[in-house]
Structure formats: C-alpha cells, structure tokens
Design a protein around this motif. Structure first.
Motif, mmCIF file in Angstrom:
data_model
loop_
_atom_site.group_PDB
_atom_site.id
_atom_site.type_symbol
_atom_site.label_atom_id
_atom_site.label_comp_id
_atom_site.label_asym_id
_atom_site.label_seq_id
_atom_site.Cartn_x
_atom_site.Cartn_y
_atom_site.Cartn_z
ATOM 1 N N ASN A 212 0.819 -1.213 0.000
ATOM 2 C CA ASN A 212 0.000 0.000 0.000
ATOM 3 C C ASN A 212 0.853 1.263 0.000
ATOM 4 O OD1 ASN A 212 -2.487 -1.349 -0.023
ATOM 5 N ND2 ASN A 212 -2.476 -1.602 2.189
ATOM 6 N N LEU A 213 1.940 1.265 0.755
ATOM 7 C CA LEU A 213 2.823 2.428 0.792
ATOM 8 C C LEU A 213 3.436 2.691 -0.580
ATOM 9 C CD1 LEU A 213 4.626 1.741 4.186
ATOM 10 C CD2 LEU A 213 3.123 3.682 3.709
ATOM 11 N N LEU A 214 3.913 1.643 -1.230
ATOM 12 C CA LEU A 214 4.576 1.827 -2.518
ATOM 13 C C LEU A 214 3.582 2.125 -3.635
ATOM 14 C CD1 LEU A 214 7.322 -0.931 -2.259
ATOM 15 C CD2 LEU A 214 7.555 1.543 -1.925
ATOM 16 N N LEU A 215 2.374 1.572 -3.554
ATOM 17 C CA LEU A 215 1.348 1.902 -4.542
ATOM 18 C C LEU A 215 0.984 3.381 -4.465
ATOM 19 C CD1 LEU A 215 -0.817 1.063 -6.650
ATOM 20 C CD2 LEU A 215 -2.321 0.510 -4.715
ATOM 21 N N ASN A 216 0.991 3.924 -3.260
ATOM 22 C CA ASN A 216 0.540 5.311 -3.032
ATOM 23 C C ASN A 216 1.685 6.260 -2.695
ATOM 24 O OD1 ASN A 216 -2.548 4.917 -2.998
ATOM 25 N ND2 ASN A 216 -1.853 3.345 -1.577
ATOM 26 N N HIS A 217 2.906 5.946 -3.100
ATOM 27 C CA HIS A 217 4.067 6.722 -2.646
ATOM 28 C C HIS A 217 3.963 8.191 -3.030
ATOM 29 C CE1 HIS A 217 6.159 7.220 -6.568
ATOM 30 N NE2 HIS A 217 5.598 6.062 -6.870
ATOM 31 N N ALA A 218 3.409 8.504 -4.196
ATOM 32 C CA ALA A 218 3.324 9.896 -4.623
ATOM 33 C C ALA A 218 2.391 10.692 -3.719
ATOM 34 C CB ALA A 218 2.855 9.970 -6.078
ATOM 35 N N ALA A 219 1.236 10.119 -3.386
ATOM 36 C CA ALA A 219 0.266 10.811 -2.533
ATOM 37 C C ALA A 219 0.764 10.938 -1.100
ATOM 38 C CB ALA A 219 -1.070 10.072 -2.555
ATOM 39 N N LEU A 220 1.569 9.963 -0.645
ATOM 40 C CA LEU A 220 2.012 9.942 0.747
ATOM 41 C C LEU A 220 3.357 10.634 0.961
ATOM 42 C CD1 LEU A 220 1.012 6.255 1.613
ATOM 43 C CD2 LEU A 220 -0.203 8.343 2.245
ATOM 44 N N GLY A 221 3.978 11.116 -0.103
ATOM 45 C CA GLY A 221 5.257 11.808 0.045
ATOM 46 C C GLY A 221 6.398 10.877 0.385
ATOM 47 N N ILE A 222 6.434 9.708 -0.246
ATOM 48 C CA ILE A 222 7.454 8.694 0.022
ATOM 49 C C ILE A 222 8.313 8.495 -1.223
ATOM 50 C CG2 ILE A 222 7.807 6.229 0.484
ATOM 51 C CD1 ILE A 222 5.228 6.281 2.095
ATOM 52 N N ASP A 223 9.603 8.361 -1.015
ATOM 53 C CA ASP A 223 10.501 7.981 -2.099
ATOM 54 C C ASP A 223 10.504 6.455 -2.167
ATOM 55 O OD1 ASP A 223 12.541 7.370 -3.834
ATOM 56 O OD2 ASP A 223 14.075 8.556 -2.804
ATOM 57 N N PRO A 224 9.985 5.855 -3.246
ATOM 58 C CA PRO A 224 9.906 4.387 -3.291
ATOM 59 C C PRO A 224 11.274 3.711 -3.265
ATOM 60 C CG PRO A 224 9.390 5.337 -5.440
ATOM 61 C CD PRO A 224 9.452 6.482 -4.474
ATOM 62 N N ASP A 225 12.326 4.457 -3.614
ATOM 63 C CA ASP A 225 13.674 3.889 -3.570
ATOM 64 C C ASP A 225 14.311 4.011 -2.188
ATOM 65 O OD1 ASP A 225 13.656 3.188 -6.299
ATOM 66 O OD2 ASP A 225 14.167 5.242 -6.864
ATOM 67 N N ASP A 226 13.635 4.723 -1.281
ATOM 68 C CA ASP A 226 14.167 4.912 0.070
ATOM 69 C C ASP A 226 13.008 4.945 1.064
ATOM 70 O OD1 ASP A 226 15.868 5.351 2.184
ATOM 71 O OD2 ASP A 226 16.277 7.461 1.704
ATOM 72 N N LEU A 227 12.244 3.861 1.097
ATOM 73 C CA LEU A 227 11.054 3.785 1.945
ATOM 74 C C LEU A 227 11.392 4.031 3.402
ATOM 75 C CD1 LEU A 227 8.037 3.102 2.335
ATOM 76 C CD2 LEU A 227 8.690 0.683 2.442
ATOM 77 N N SER A 228 12.535 3.517 3.870
ATOM 78 C CA SER A 228 12.878 3.616 5.287
ATOM 79 C C SER A 228 13.152 5.043 5.741
ATOM 80 C CB SER A 228 14.090 2.740 5.595
ATOM 81 O OG SER A 228 15.220 3.175 4.860
ATOM 82 N N ALA A 229 13.322 5.962 4.796
ATOM 83 C CA ALA A 229 13.521 7.359 5.183
ATOM 84 C C ALA A 229 12.276 7.924 5.854
ATOM 85 C CB ALA A 229 13.885 8.212 3.961
ATOM 86 N N ARG A 230 11.110 7.389 5.513
ATOM 87 C CA ARG A 230 9.860 7.857 6.117
ATOM 88 C C ARG A 230 9.178 6.794 6.966
ATOM 89 N NH1 ARG A 230 6.705 11.724 4.171
ATOM 90 N NH2 ARG A 230 5.999 11.762 6.348
ATOM 91 N N VAL A 231 9.303 5.514 6.584
ATOM 92 C CA VAL A 231 8.575 4.443 7.266
ATOM 93 C C VAL A 231 9.503 3.263 7.508
ATOM 94 C CG1 VAL A 231 6.587 2.904 7.221
ATOM 95 C CG2 VAL A 231 6.448 5.122 6.088
ATOM 96 N N ASP A 232 9.468 2.758 8.726
ATOM 97 C CA ASP A 232 10.228 1.568 9.107
ATOM 98 C C ASP A 232 9.224 0.489 9.487
ATOM 99 O OD1 ASP A 232 12.061 -0.251 9.949
ATOM 100 O OD2 ASP A 232 12.819 0.911 11.647
ATOM 101 N N LEU A 233 9.205 -0.618 8.740
ATOM 102 C CA LEU A 233 8.286 -1.723 9.009
ATOM 103 C C LEU A 233 8.999 -2.769 9.854
ATOM 104 C CD1 LEU A 233 6.754 -2.157 5.441
ATOM 105 C CD2 LEU A 233 5.829 -0.841 7.350
ATOM 106 N N ARG A 234 8.388 -3.137 10.995
ATOM 107 C CA ARG A 234 9.040 -4.079 11.915
ATOM 108 C C ARG A 234 8.089 -5.189 12.330
ATOM 109 N NH1 ARG A 234 12.297 -0.194 16.171
ATOM 110 N NH2 ARG A 234 13.071 1.332 14.638
ATOM 111 N N LEU A 235 8.626 -6.395 12.346
ATOM 112 C CA LEU A 235 7.869 -7.567 12.756
ATOM 113 C C LEU A 235 8.077 -7.811 14.245
ATOM 114 C CD1 LEU A 235 6.206 -10.073 11.765
ATOM 115 C CD2 LEU A 235 8.417 -11.257 11.562
ATOM 116 N N GLY A 236 6.989 -8.038 14.972
ATOM 117 C CA GLY A 236 7.113 -8.326 16.390
ATOM 118 C C GLY A 236 5.811 -8.100 17.128
ATOM 119 N N SER A 237 5.763 -8.580 18.368
ATOM 120 C CA SER A 237 4.554 -8.528 19.175
ATOM 121 C C SER A 237 4.568 -7.342 20.122
ATOM 122 C CB SER A 237 4.424 -9.824 19.981
ATOM 123 O OG SER A 237 3.304 -9.779 20.835
ATOM 124 N N LEU A 238 3.482 -6.594 20.120
ATOM 125 C CA LEU A 238 3.237 -5.498 21.062
ATOM 126 C C LEU A 238 4.436 -4.555 21.172
ATOM 127 C CD1 LEU A 238 1.233 -7.515 23.741
ATOM 128 C CD2 LEU A 238 0.372 -6.132 21.845
#
Length: 561
Positions: A212-238
């Motif tokens: 969803n982030l990469l599909l909408n990168h233009a609307a969300l102000g995200i550089d698709p080549d540097d997603l972690s600059a704005r969003v960090d996705l992490r796996l884990g509980s609570l």
C-alpha cells in the motif's frame, strides 16, 4: 520483508505498481466517484461488507450515455469491491497500462472461470494529506465464502476509521503505529509525522502495508527507492520491536478482542488481527501501563480498547484506573483520558465476534465457541465489556519523578467518561482543544497541582476572562405556570456533544461570560444578585467554571492581572 509470502500482493515491481496507480486514477477509482456510480446507499453497504446492493446496481449495466471512464470504473468496482469475475479482455481495456497479466503478476487477481477474480480487497480512501489513496487488504467473508483465515489482514473498518478520526493531529518527529494491519494509521500519520515506525506480529500484514505504501508513494510523500527514510516496518509482538525507543506520538488499534483461551492452543489458531493471545483484557492492561514508557516527555498515545467490568464493580473505570498504577504509567505519572463509547453483555460480545469471523457457518463449531466465550467470562465474573477510546500522555514537567510524587503535574489528570451518544467526527480536533484548555488552565495556575493550594488555584481562576463557546446553546424547562425553570441545560453542538446540568447560579454566571468581566467579578455579582451569603457558593461556582472550561463549554480569552 524481501522473502515472498503466500497470498499477499507483490511489491517488488515499482514500475508495475506505478502503472496500476495511473490506471486507477484514470478510471477515477475514488470515493466520491464510486458513490456516484453505485448510489450512496449501495456504497455505504459496501462499508458494512454487504455487496448485494452494489451487485444489483452493476448488473443493470452502465447508465445511458456513460463514457469510457465510467465503464472502466464499473469494471474496477466489479473486480475489487464486489469480487466478481471479469473477462481478461475487459480488464485490459479498463486498466490498459496494467492489464490482466499485470494484475496476476502483482498477486491482485487470479484466473477463475471465464475470466479473472480479485485475490484482495482494494478500495479508495482519503488520507489526512487530502490525498486519494488505495488500500489493499484481504477479502471479507461476504466477498469470498468461508471462515476467515486466522492471519486475515483487515481492511478499512469502522474501528480503524474511528481511531483515525480520534487521533489529535499535531506535528511529530517520530510516530509509532503499533499493530499496523494494512497500514491505515500509518497513511494518516505520514501527513504530520516526519518518520513512522509501523509494527505488526503478522508478516502478511506488513507485506500488505508495504504494498500500500509503494502503490501510493506519490500521494504519501514517500521515495519508493528509500522507503525507510519515512517508514520503518518491523515484525514483532506489542512493545517488543520498539522496547528501547521513544516516540512523540503512538497510535494503536491493537488486537484487543477478548477471546477464550483453550489448553494447548497454537499461535496459528488465533485470529491475529483481533486477538493478541492473552487472557481477558490483559493485553490492553499491558499497553496502558507500558506505552507511557515509550513516549517522549509531553508525548501522547491514542488507542482503542476493550475492558471487562466485573459484577459488583463500583464503576466501570475501576480496572482501567488500576492499570495506571502499574508499570511505566505509574513511574511517569501518566495522564489518561478514557471515554467509554459502548458496552456489551457477554452474550452480545460473543455473538459479535463469532459473526465477525464468519464462524457461524459451522453450526457445531459456533455452539462450542459460544459456550467457550460464556464460560470464560463467567470464570472472571464479568458482567459487561466496555469499548472506548484511550488517550495517554507522559507529563513533560518534572519527568522522571518518583512513583506517586506530588511534583508530577497532570493538567488533564485522569478522566473517565461515558459518552454513548453520537459525537462529531472527526473528534480529534476537539480532543486536542480540550487538552490545550487544560494546559492553559495549568499554565495560569488555575488548577490545583497535586498536593497544591486550592485557594491559590481559585484565585488564579478568578482572574481569567472566558466566553461561551460558539457551538453551545442553553435549554430551560419548567412546569406550566412555574415562576422559574426547574431544569437548565447547556448543550454542545460539536465535539463530544456533552450536556451539562446547571444550577440557577451557574446559569447566571455563564450568561454573563462575554469576555468583558473576569470570572471572579461575575461570580461576585451573581452572589450579590441572588443575595446568597453561603460561603460555599463562590467555591462551587469556581469549580463549575473550571469544569465547563475543561469540557469545552467555556473558552479562555485574555488573562488580566
């Protein structure tokens, strides 16, 4: 996140994602356009996972004179919102850059019968940046028959919308979306947070969020080549993925649903999108007591939650209040505001969540699980289950003070309200204004500090000048022929839409609050006018003014000393 997962959209081909975004935009696959195509009622039914009204509209064919764009939109709605089967050639025409082959390559569609059918629910949504985006999630039970998979990724639901509308949108350097699901809260956070950490226990959920982030990168102000600059996705509980970090803002629509535990159950047996695997409401207790420890001084957390109310409890707030006396909430002297929006009996609660996962499709399984719910609640003598909104703040002043220290200032304090009537949405701006009003009162020394001098706070309050809020009206009720009204009410037309019962003296004071005279001058004039020499009248009036400011009926103007 690089390893492929089964049954999730593919986000490794940015060129194909951009092609899809361009096709969806050309087809006007947006909220208002879909509403115009289907009609308001059929579109609203889709939000309740009811597809039949929309199917009937689409079956009647395009309206006379419909152009290519309208026909393309009907095809997209048929595929993604209705989960119908669409011929490949029709999809090639409606989505020319992507085509049927591109939809299959992205994992969004699969061959079925004489055409293709959707493998995901993809629907339009508006972010806080006034941008139209598209959100992919798993298909609901009304789109694809059968019991939901236990690692189901929920889409745009009423709970997620409620949290988005409740969140106070102030600028933040770092924000946390705990339990991101398909990423809805992250999309909204990106409008006012420099960086967002989004966590989830489900790898499938994080894969949907990435898509969803990469599909909408233009609307969300995200550089698709540097997603972690704005969003960090992490796996884990609570709290585990962020246990050593702090954030200015935390939002969470956690898996708070109270679910009966069974001996020897495996993690894979839980509906992870709604059930955290802990008994009773202990997951919520863990978050309420722990989240303040992840906040920067002055940082806030907002979440949705359930809590149990035991038979014989003096008030529904007993359990939530106790959570604040443990863990980081106690250590930081956290402020809290709980608003209970609804209550259910154990029977009602069981029926809601059994229906949510379509578990009624197997009658024997349904009867067994229904009994499990009732036995689980009975084991803790639960009489009701409350649902509501939670706001937490780590105090900025005297941060790190010892547990229970009177030096920890809490302008908002610890408030527990029950508001089950309809409220204004979005309510976030109103909640933010209420917090600001409490902070302003504290800054003016007009609220007593813990262990402080009440007389000094009253004296400071007397110096304030206040006005009646623009949305407030007054009602007076009296018996026919009565000289004076028996009931005087103030009502809010916006925000939480509270109603406040006033005494005659309080009504007189409020009617004079036009900003010209100070609170003390008005209180003195009301006392003189009523000829009331009761020494408790003035303190009572001042306490009423303080409450009316905190609840938004009165607003502070200029402080004159």
């Amino acid at each position: 996140m690089s390893a492929p997962l089964p049954d999730v959209p593919v986000s490794s081909d940015q060129g194909l994602l951009d092609a899809l975004a361009a096709d969806l935009a050309d087809a006007r696959f947006y909220f208002d356009d879909v509403t115009a195509l289907l009609g308001a009622e059929a579109h609203a039914a889709l939000g309740r996972d009811q597809t039949v009204p929309a199917r009937i509209v689409l079956a009647s064919g395009p309206a006379a004179g419909a152009g290519a764009r309208e026909r393309a939109l009907a095809v997209v709605v048929e595929l993604f919102l209705i989960a119908g089967t669409v011929p490949a050639r029709t999809l090639d025409g409606a989505l020319p850059r992507t085509g049927a082959a591109g939809l299959v390559a992205l994992g969004l569609a699969e061959p079925h019968g004489a055409g293709l059918r959707s493998r995901v629910d993809l629907r339009p949504h508006a972010s806080d940046a006034d941008a139209e985006i598209w959100v992919a999630a798993d298909l609901g039970s009304n789109q694809r028959p059968g019991v939901l998979r236990t690692d189901h990724v929920l889409g745009i639901g009423q709970a997620s919308l409620t949290l988005a509308q409740t969140t106070v949108r102030t600028p933040a350097a770092r924000a946390l979306d705990l339990g991101t699901g398909c990423g809805i809260q992250t999309f909204h956070l990106l409008a006012h947070a420099e960086h967002v950490v989004a966590t989830d226990i489900s790898e499938r959920a994080l894969a949907f969020t990435r898509f969803n982030l990469l599909l909408n990168h233009a609307a969300l102000g995200i550089d698709p080549d540097d997603l972690s600059a704005r969003v960090d996705l992490r796996l884990g509980s609570l709290l585990e993925p962020v246990a050593t970090e702090t954030f200015d803002l935390i939002v969470s629509n956690p898996p708070f649903v109270i679910t009966p535990r069974t001996p020897g159950e495996a993690d894979g047996e839980r509906y992870t999108y709604r059930d955290g695997g802990l008994p009773g409401d202990s997951l919520v207790a863990h978050l309420v007591s722990g989240l303040p420890g992840l906040l920067t001084p002055g940082g806030t957390a907002q979440m949705l939650a359930n809590w149990e109310v035991a038979a014989g409890a003096g008030h529904w707030s007993e359990r939530p209040s106790a959570w604040l006396e443990t863990g980081a909430a106690a250590e930081t002297g956290a402020e809290a505001w709980f608003i209970q929006r609804d209550t259910e009996s154990p029977l009602q609660y069981a029926e809601i969540w059994l229906r949510d996962a379509a578990e009624a499709r197997d009658p024997e399984h349904y009867r067994r699980r229904y009994a499990d719910y009732l036995a689980d609640f009975a084991s803790r003598d639960v009489e009701q289950i409350g649902f509501g909104m939670v706001w937490l703040r780590r105090p900025a002043a005297h941060d790190g003070a010892a547990r229970g220290s009177a030096s920890v200032r809490r302008p908002v304090g610890r408030r527990f309200e029950e508001i089950e009537h309809p409220i204004e949405q979005p309510v976030g701006p109103h909640l933010g204004a209420a917090v600001a009003a409490a902070d302003e009162l504290a800054a003016a020394a007009a609220v007593p500090a813990p262990g402080g001098d009440t007389a000094a706070a009253d004296a400071a309050l007397e110096r304030l000048h206040v006005v009646v809020a623009e949305d407030v009206t007054e009602e007076r009720h009296q018996r026919p022929g009565a000289e004076h009204p028996g009931v005087i009410l103030l009502r809010q037309g916006a925000g939480l839409r509270r109603t406040s019962l006033l005494s005659t003296a309080e009504a007189g004071l409020v009617s004079a609050c036009d900003g010209e005279l100070s609170v003390g001058q008005i209180a003195g004039a009301v006392s003189a006018l009523l000829g009331d020499e009761d020494p408790e009248l003035k303190p009572t009036l001042l306490a009423g003014v303080r409450r009316l400011i905190l609840e938004g009926f009165l607003t502070q103007t200029v402080q004159r000393r």
